[in-house]
Design an enzyme around this catalytic site. Structure first.
Site, mmCIF file in Angstrom:
data_model
loop_
_atom_site.group_PDB
_atom_site.id
_atom_site.type_symbol
_atom_site.label_atom_id
_atom_site.label_comp_id
_atom_site.label_asym_id
_atom_site.label_seq_id
_atom_site.Cartn_x
_atom_site.Cartn_y
_atom_site.Cartn_z
ATOM 1 N N PRO A 2 82.386 68.769 74.663
ATOM 2 C CA PRO A 2 83.450 67.851 74.626
ATOM 3 C C PRO A 2 82.932 66.651 73.915
ATOM 4 O O PRO A 2 81.769 65.819 74.324
ATOM 5 C CB PRO A 2 83.581 67.395 76.291
ATOM 6 C CG PRO A 2 83.014 68.583 76.932
ATOM 7 C CD PRO A 2 82.021 69.096 76.082
ATOM 8 N N GLU A 3 83.964 66.130 72.977
ATOM 9 C CA GLU A 3 83.759 64.877 72.261
ATOM 10 C C GLU A 3 85.040 64.322 72.086
ATOM 11 O O GLU A 3 86.022 64.517 72.805
ATOM 12 C CB GLU A 3 82.979 65.000 71.030
ATOM 13 C CG GLU A 3 81.573 65.790 71.021
ATOM 14 C CD GLU A 3 80.895 65.564 69.635
ATOM 15 O OE1 GLU A 3 81.007 64.678 69.035
ATOM 16 O OE2 GLU A 3 79.841 66.509 69.566
ATOM 17 N N LYS A 52 85.831 59.408 75.356
ATOM 18 C CA LYS A 52 85.531 60.673 75.733
ATOM 19 C C LYS A 52 85.820 60.782 77.506
ATOM 20 O O LYS A 52 85.400 61.761 78.372
ATOM 21 C CB LYS A 52 83.804 60.903 75.901
ATOM 22 C CG LYS A 52 83.612 61.189 74.094
ATOM 23 C CD LYS A 52 82.356 61.940 73.866
ATOM 24 C CE LYS A 52 81.184 61.026 74.472
ATOM 25 N NZ LYS A 52 79.715 61.740 73.975
ATOM 26 N N ARG A 259 68.450 64.179 73.372
ATOM 27 C CA ARG A 259 69.549 64.961 72.599
ATOM 28 C C ARG A 259 68.977 65.693 71.395
ATOM 29 O O ARG A 259 68.165 65.133 70.672
ATOM 30 C CB ARG A 259 70.765 64.171 72.282
ATOM 31 C CG ARG A 259 71.462 63.371 73.701
ATOM 32 C CD ARG A 259 72.377 64.568 74.314
ATOM 33 N NE ARG A 259 72.846 64.007 75.495
ATOM 34 C CZ ARG A 259 74.180 63.761 75.748
ATOM 35 N NH1 ARG A 259 74.706 63.503 74.289
ATOM 36 N NH2 ARG A 259 75.003 63.168 76.543
#
Length: 280
Positions: A2-3, A52, A259
């Site tokens: 999800p972005e 977001k 990340r």
């Protein structure tokens, strides 16, 4: 993953299902029975995305705030589907919100809370969000100012800070740096304002181009991958054939919070090398 585009697409799907309808049932694992019952007979006034975050508003000015994190999902329940019936047996949702004629469910939601109007204004993760790059007319000057206000860090890490500019996630971080020819390890202080503006504009254009149906695309092509570098570690660059490099970034690159970043060492040379090439 999800972005910002994912959340705006989700809000667009849920709005026709929920808006203007009365809540007939609500349950959530983290809510007390009284808190859950307080939403029954309330009317949903709007469903919107902010960066977001998914925000479902009710007619008493409260808002249900949902953040999907890395693995969260919000779905419209389809009780007549055989697949849905089988899936429902395997897991109990974190949230079920039923209105007249439809039900939505949420699973693996790291953030699910009900806020009053004043609580929403005081919540730092909402009140301090930077310009939403998915929305038209986002404030470019403000986004650059907020990036400059951050402590110095690699540009790939800076692009993920939602209080600077909202909407960019791990996929777009790598894709934007590649398309602008910026080494993701370049420190924020090494980049000029014009370079930051180009990165932000590119991110906004990619986010907005993916608001329709279908898979996320940053490389429009009838053949080959849909993304330029993300998820392609060790494979040849689609421009120059140099192997794509995958590295871990973040405040603690070797921790669980790190990340993945993907880049091409040839197409995205170190900033000092780019500066030397630009000299007469």
């Amino acid at each position: 993953m999800p972005e910002g585009d994912s959340l705006h697409r989700l809000a667009a799907r849920l709005a026709p299902v929920l808006e203007g309808r009365e809540v007939v049932d609500f349950s959530a694992r983290r809510f007390t029975n009284d808190a859950a019952r307080s939403l029954v007979r309330r009317r949903v006034t709007s469903v919107a995305a902010k960066g977001k975050n998914l925000l479902i508003r009710f007619d008493d000015a409260r808002v249900l705030h949902i953040h999907l994190g890395m693995e969260g999902r919000v779905l419209v329940e389809r009780p007549r589907s055989t697949f849905w019936a089988m899936d429902r047996e395997r897991w109990e949702p974190d949230m079920r919100l039923a209105v007249r004629g439809a039900t939505i469910v949420g699973r693996r939601l790291p953030m699910l809370r009900l806020l009053t109007e004043s609580q929403e204004k005081r919540a730092p993760d909402l009140a301090e969000l930077g310009p939403d790059l998915v929305r038209e007319g986002w404030d470019e000057n403000e986004a650059v100012r907020r990036l400059r206000a951050l402590t110095d860090r690699a540009i790939a890490d800076a692009l993920l800070v939602q209080r600077a500019a909202a909407g960019i996630g791990n996929v777009y971080k790598s894709e934007v740096c590649f398309l602008e020819g910026v080494d993701p390890r370049t420190m924020l202080s090494e980049l000029h304002d014009d370079e930051l503006r180009r990165l932000l504009r590119r991110a906004s254009a990619l986010l907005r181009s993916n608001l329709g149906s279908g898979p996320r695309v940053t490389r429009p092509s009838l053949r080959g991958p849909r993304l330029w570098v993300y998820g392609r570690g060790g494979r040849p660059c689609l421009r120059c054939k140099t192997p794509i490099v995958r590295l871990m970034q973040g405040p603690a690159p070797f921790s669980a919070s790190a990340r993945s970043t993907y880049f091409c060492p040839t197409c995205q040379p170190p900033h000092a090398a780019r500066r030397d090439e630009a000299r007469p």
